[in-house]
Structures are given as structure tokens and as C-alpha cells.
Design an enzyme around this catalytic site. Structure first.
Site, PDB file in Angstrom:
ATOM      1  N   GLY A  17       0.844  -1.187   0.000  1.00  0.00           N
ATOM      2  CA  GLY A  17       0.000   0.000   0.000  1.00  0.00           C
ATOM      3  C   GLY A  17       0.883   1.242   0.000  1.00  0.00           C
ATOM      4  O   GLY A  17       2.110   1.134   0.022  1.00  0.00           O
ATOM      5  N   PHE A  20       1.789   5.706   4.885  1.00  0.00           N
ATOM      6  CA  PHE A  20       0.778   5.993   5.926  1.00  0.00           C
ATOM      7  C   PHE A  20      -0.408   5.031   5.914  1.00  0.00           C
ATOM      8  O   PHE A  20      -1.405   5.282   6.584  1.00  0.00           O
ATOM      9  CB  PHE A  20       0.232   7.439   5.815  1.00  0.00           C
ATOM     10  N   SER A  21      -0.320   3.933   5.148  1.00  0.00           N
ATOM     11  CA  SER A  21      -1.475   3.025   5.091  1.00  0.00           C
ATOM     12  C   SER A  21      -1.472   2.009   6.237  1.00  0.00           C
ATOM     13  O   SER A  21      -2.398   1.202   6.350  1.00  0.00           O
ATOM     14  CB  SER A  21      -1.520   2.310   3.736  1.00  0.00           C
ATOM     15  N   SER A  24       3.639  -0.890   8.385  1.00  0.00           N
ATOM     16  CA  SER A  24       4.549  -1.253   9.483  1.00  0.00           C
ATOM     17  C   SER A  24       3.753  -1.672  10.717  1.00  0.00           C
ATOM     18  O   SER A  24       4.114  -2.628  11.408  1.00  0.00           O
ATOM     19  CB  SER A  24       5.476  -0.079   9.815  1.00  0.00           C
ATOM     20  N   GLU A  90       9.843  -2.391   4.625  1.00  0.00           N
ATOM     21  CA  GLU A  90      10.403  -1.578   3.529  1.00  0.00           C
ATOM     22  C   GLU A  90      11.098  -2.474   2.499  1.00  0.00           C
ATOM     23  O   GLU A  90      12.187  -2.165   2.011  1.00  0.00           O
ATOM     24  CB  GLU A  90      11.398  -0.543   4.074  1.00  0.00           C
ATOM     25  N   VAL A  91      10.444  -3.576   2.152  1.00  0.00           N
ATOM     26  CA  VAL A  91      11.080  -4.591   1.301  1.00  0.00           C
ATOM     27  C   VAL A  91      11.392  -4.046  -0.094  1.00  0.00           C
ATOM     28  O   VAL A  91      12.309  -4.528  -0.774  1.00  0.00           O
ATOM     29  CB  VAL A  91      10.204  -5.874   1.246  1.00  0.00           C
ATOM     30  N   CYS A 149      -8.467  14.864  -0.287  1.00  0.00           N
ATOM     31  CA  CYS A 149      -9.932  14.784  -0.352  1.00  0.00           C
ATOM     32  C   CYS A 149     -10.550  13.919   0.748  1.00  0.00           C
ATOM     33  O   CYS A 149     -11.776  13.885   0.894  1.00  0.00           O
ATOM     34  CB  CYS A 149     -10.392  14.274  -1.717  1.00  0.00           C
ATOM     35  N   TYR A 180       6.088  13.622   1.794  1.00  0.00           N
ATOM     36  CA  TYR A 180       5.210  12.658   1.148  1.00  0.00           C
ATOM     37  C   TYR A 180       3.819  12.740   1.751  1.00  0.00           C
ATOM     38  O   TYR A 180       3.666  13.002   2.939  1.00  0.00           O
ATOM     39  CB  TYR A 180       5.779  11.249   1.315  1.00  0.00           C
ATOM     40  N   CYS A 187      -6.398  12.492  -6.980  1.00  0.00           N
ATOM     41  CA  CYS A 187      -5.676  13.619  -6.372  1.00  0.00           C
ATOM     42  C   CYS A 187      -4.161  13.512  -6.570  1.00  0.00           C
ATOM     43  O   CYS A 187      -3.433  14.468  -6.304  1.00  0.00           O
ATOM     44  CB  CYS A 187      -5.977  13.713  -4.876  1.00  0.00           C
TER      45      CYS A 187
HETATM   46  P1  ADP Z   1       3.208   2.765   6.684  1.00  0.00           P
HETATM   47  O1  ADP Z   1       4.212   1.772   7.213  1.00  0.00           O
HETATM   48  O2  ADP Z   1       2.240   2.163   5.687  1.00  0.00           O
HETATM   49  O3  ADP Z   1       3.839   4.035   6.150  1.00  0.00           O
HETATM   50  P2  ADP Z   1       2.573   3.161   9.469  1.00  0.00           P
HETATM   51  O4  ADP Z   1       2.195   1.822  10.005  1.00  0.00           O
HETATM   52  O5  ADP Z   1       3.952   3.651   9.772  1.00  0.00           O
HETATM   53  O6  ADP Z   1       2.268   3.214   7.898  1.00  0.00           O
HETATM   54  O7  ADP Z   1       1.590   4.287  10.036  1.00  0.00           O
HETATM   55  C1  ADP Z   1       0.185   4.175   9.976  1.00  0.00           C
HETATM   56  C2  ADP Z   1      -0.402   5.255  10.873  1.00  0.00           C
HETATM   57  O8  ADP Z   1      -0.124   6.530  10.313  1.00  0.00           O
HETATM   58  C3  ADP Z   1      -1.913   5.241  10.979  1.00  0.00           C
HETATM   59  O9  ADP Z   1      -2.366   4.366  11.974  1.00  0.00           O
HETATM   60  C4  ADP Z   1      -2.222   6.681  11.374  1.00  0.00           C
HETATM   61  O10 ADP Z   1      -2.135   6.843  12.791  1.00  0.00           O
HETATM   62  C5  ADP Z   1      -1.071   7.474  10.784  1.00  0.00           C
HETATM   63  N1  ADP Z   1      -1.422   8.315   9.632  1.00  0.00           N
HETATM   64  C6  ADP Z   1      -0.834   9.504   9.333  1.00  0.00           C
HETATM   65  N2  ADP Z   1      -1.318  10.026   8.190  1.00  0.00           N
HETATM   66  C7  ADP Z   1      -2.234   9.144   7.715  1.00  0.00           C
HETATM   67  C8  ADP Z   1      -3.080   9.081   6.540  1.00  0.00           C
HETATM   68  N3  ADP Z   1      -3.073  10.052   5.627  1.00  0.00           N
HETATM   69  N4  ADP Z   1      -3.856   8.000   6.369  1.00  0.00           N
HETATM   70  C9  ADP Z   1      -3.876   7.017   7.295  1.00  0.00           C
HETATM   71  N5  ADP Z   1      -3.105   7.009   8.408  1.00  0.00           N
HETATM   72  C10 ADP Z   1      -2.286   8.057   8.627  1.00  0.00           C
HETATM   73 MG    MG Z   2       6.263   1.668   7.146  1.00  0.00          MG
HETATM   74 ZN    ZN Z   3      -8.150  12.297  -3.041  1.00  0.00          ZN
END
Ligand code: ADP
Ligand code: MG
Ligand code: ZN
Length: 198
Positions: A17, A20-21, A24, A90-91, A149, A180, A187
Site C-alpha cells: 500500500g 501511511f497506510s 509497518s 520496507e522490502v 480529499c 510525502y 488527487c
Molecule cells: P506505513 O508503514 O504504511 O507508512 P505506518 O504503520 O507507519 O504506515 O503508520 C500508519 C499510521 O499513520 C496510521 O495508523 C495513522 O495513525 C497514521 N497516519 C498519518 N497520516 C495518515 C493518513 N493520511 N492516512 C492514514 N493514516 C495516517
Molecule cells: Mg512503514
Molecule cells: Zn483524493
């Protein structure tokens, strides 16, 4: 849809994904659960970025689990003896040899959970992620919240000085003054390549 985990032997799970999805976070959650069940779990990550805690995987929301940072995929083989579950965060940053290393762990009967970006900031497949998605028994594609959005975001927006970055920038820029955002497809923006811009 019903998804079942294999009952024996090794297997590969992919969590992908945009930024921020919660990739991790999900990786940590799965390995913690394995530990609670009495299994031995190890997380490795690429030694690409020393700005952050090198001994842990840390999610944007603060979840944290110890991790070993490695310079090359080959190093992973020597670290995993005695572990039941191996996570790789971060593979997408690892070179292509990561695929063979992961396959060899699965062949040794390990459960391997990898997480990473499926797309780069341009929206193109990132590193070995396509190959890993294809080989995996289980795949999850997580969504973030679009910074613009509020809809479901599947892409990562790179910003330079607050503006959309051009498509011809380097794919991996560590420690640069860039930001980022998570964005949905409509968007997500790419600026004209620098040499074509006005
Ligand atoms: P990834 O490893 O995919 O970058 P993380 O596990 O480090 O994601 O972080 C996820 C957390 O980031 C979510 O639980 C939420 O608290 C926070 N977060 C910050 N910005 C966003 C966003 N735009 N959408 C969803 N979560 C976000
Ligand atoms: Mg991560
Ligand atoms: Zn959007």
C-alpha cells in the site's frame, strides 16, 4: 471471501500500500501475535536510512518493535536460524536478490511476512514488490486517507517545496528535503519533467 493460512510448511505474506497506510503497524501486529503464541519472530529492514531508530521498526503512529537493519539481502540468511516467523519491512528498498533469499526462508519452513510500498511516487511498481506479490500465498493491499480529499488513498505523493515532484526525479531519495502524502488516484499529481518545464 474466506482466507485460510497454510497449516504446515513455510509461506509468504505480502502487506503493501502507499505511505501511511499502516503497513509497518500491520507487520508489527502480525509478529507480536506470533510471539504471543510462543513463536520466535524477527523483523529485518534495509539499512538505507540511518535517520530513524536503527534497532527498531517504528510506525507513524508510534508502534515499535525491535528489528535488525541489514545492508544486503544475503545477510538475512545468517540471522534467521531458530526463528519461526521473519518480517521484512520496507522490502521495496532491497535489490532483486531479496526474492531468492525470501524463497529460501520459505523453503526452510518459515512464515515470512513482507511489507512495503507497491508503487513508487510515480505510481510505478516498486523494486521486487511485483515479483513478491506474485509469489505470495496471502496478499493485503492497505489504504491510507487521502491528504487532499479524505477518500481512500492508494498512492504516494512526493512534494518538493510543497509542490508535486516531477516524474524524472530519483526513485529513492533518502534524507532529502522532500515530503510525502497519501493520495487517491484522482488527487495524485506528477509535475512535468524538469527539462520540459517552461
Ligand atoms: P506505513 O508503514 O504504511 O507508512 P505506518 O504503520 O507507519 O504506515 O503508520 C500508519 C499510521 O499513520 C496510521 O495508523 C495513522 O495513525 C497514521 N497516519 C498519518 N497520516 C495518515 C493518513 N493520511 N492516512 C492514514 N493514516 C495516517
Ligand atoms: Mg512503514
Ligand atoms: Zn483524493
Amino acid at each position: 471471501m474466506i482466507r485460510l493460512f497454510p497449516e504446515r510448511g513455510g509461506w509468504l505474506e505480502v502487506v503493501c500500500g502507499p505511505m501511511f497506510s499502516g503497513k509497518s503497524e500491520e507487520l508489527i501486529r502480525r509478529l507480536r501475535r506470533a510471539e504471543i503464541a510462543g513463536q520466535r519472530a524477527l523483523i529485518v529492514k534495509p539499512r538505507i536510512d540511518d535517520r530513524y531508530d536503527i534497532g527498531h521498526v517504528v510506525s507513524h503512529a508510534g508502534a515499535k518493535m525491535r528489528a535488525v537493519a541489514v545492508a544486503r539481502p544475503d545477510e538475512i540468511r545468517g540471522l534467521v536460524d531458530g526463528y519461526d516467523v521473519v518480517g521484512v519491512d520496507e522490502v521495496q528498498f532491497f535489490p532483486p536478490e531479496i526474492v531468492g533469499v525470501i524463497e529460501s526462508l520459505v523453503d526452510r519452513g518459515m512464515r515470512v511476512v513482507v511489507s512495503g510500498l507497491d508503487q513508487d511516487f510515480r505510481g510505478l511498481p516498486f523494486g521486487s514488490m511485483p515479483e513478491l506479490l506474485c509469489r505470495a500465498e496471502l496478499v493485503d493491499k492497505l489504504q491510507a486517507v487521502c491528504h487532499r480529499c479524505g477518500g481512500p488513498a492508494t498512492m504516494t505523493q512526493r512534494l518538493v517545496d510543497g509542490k508535486a515532484a516531477p516524474a524524472d526525479g530519483a526513485t529513492i531519495v533518502v534524507g532529502a528535503l522532500e515530503q510525502y502524502e497519501a493520495r487517491c488516484r484522482s488527487c495524485h499529481e506528477l509535475a512535468q519533467p524538469a527539462q520540459l518545464a517552461g
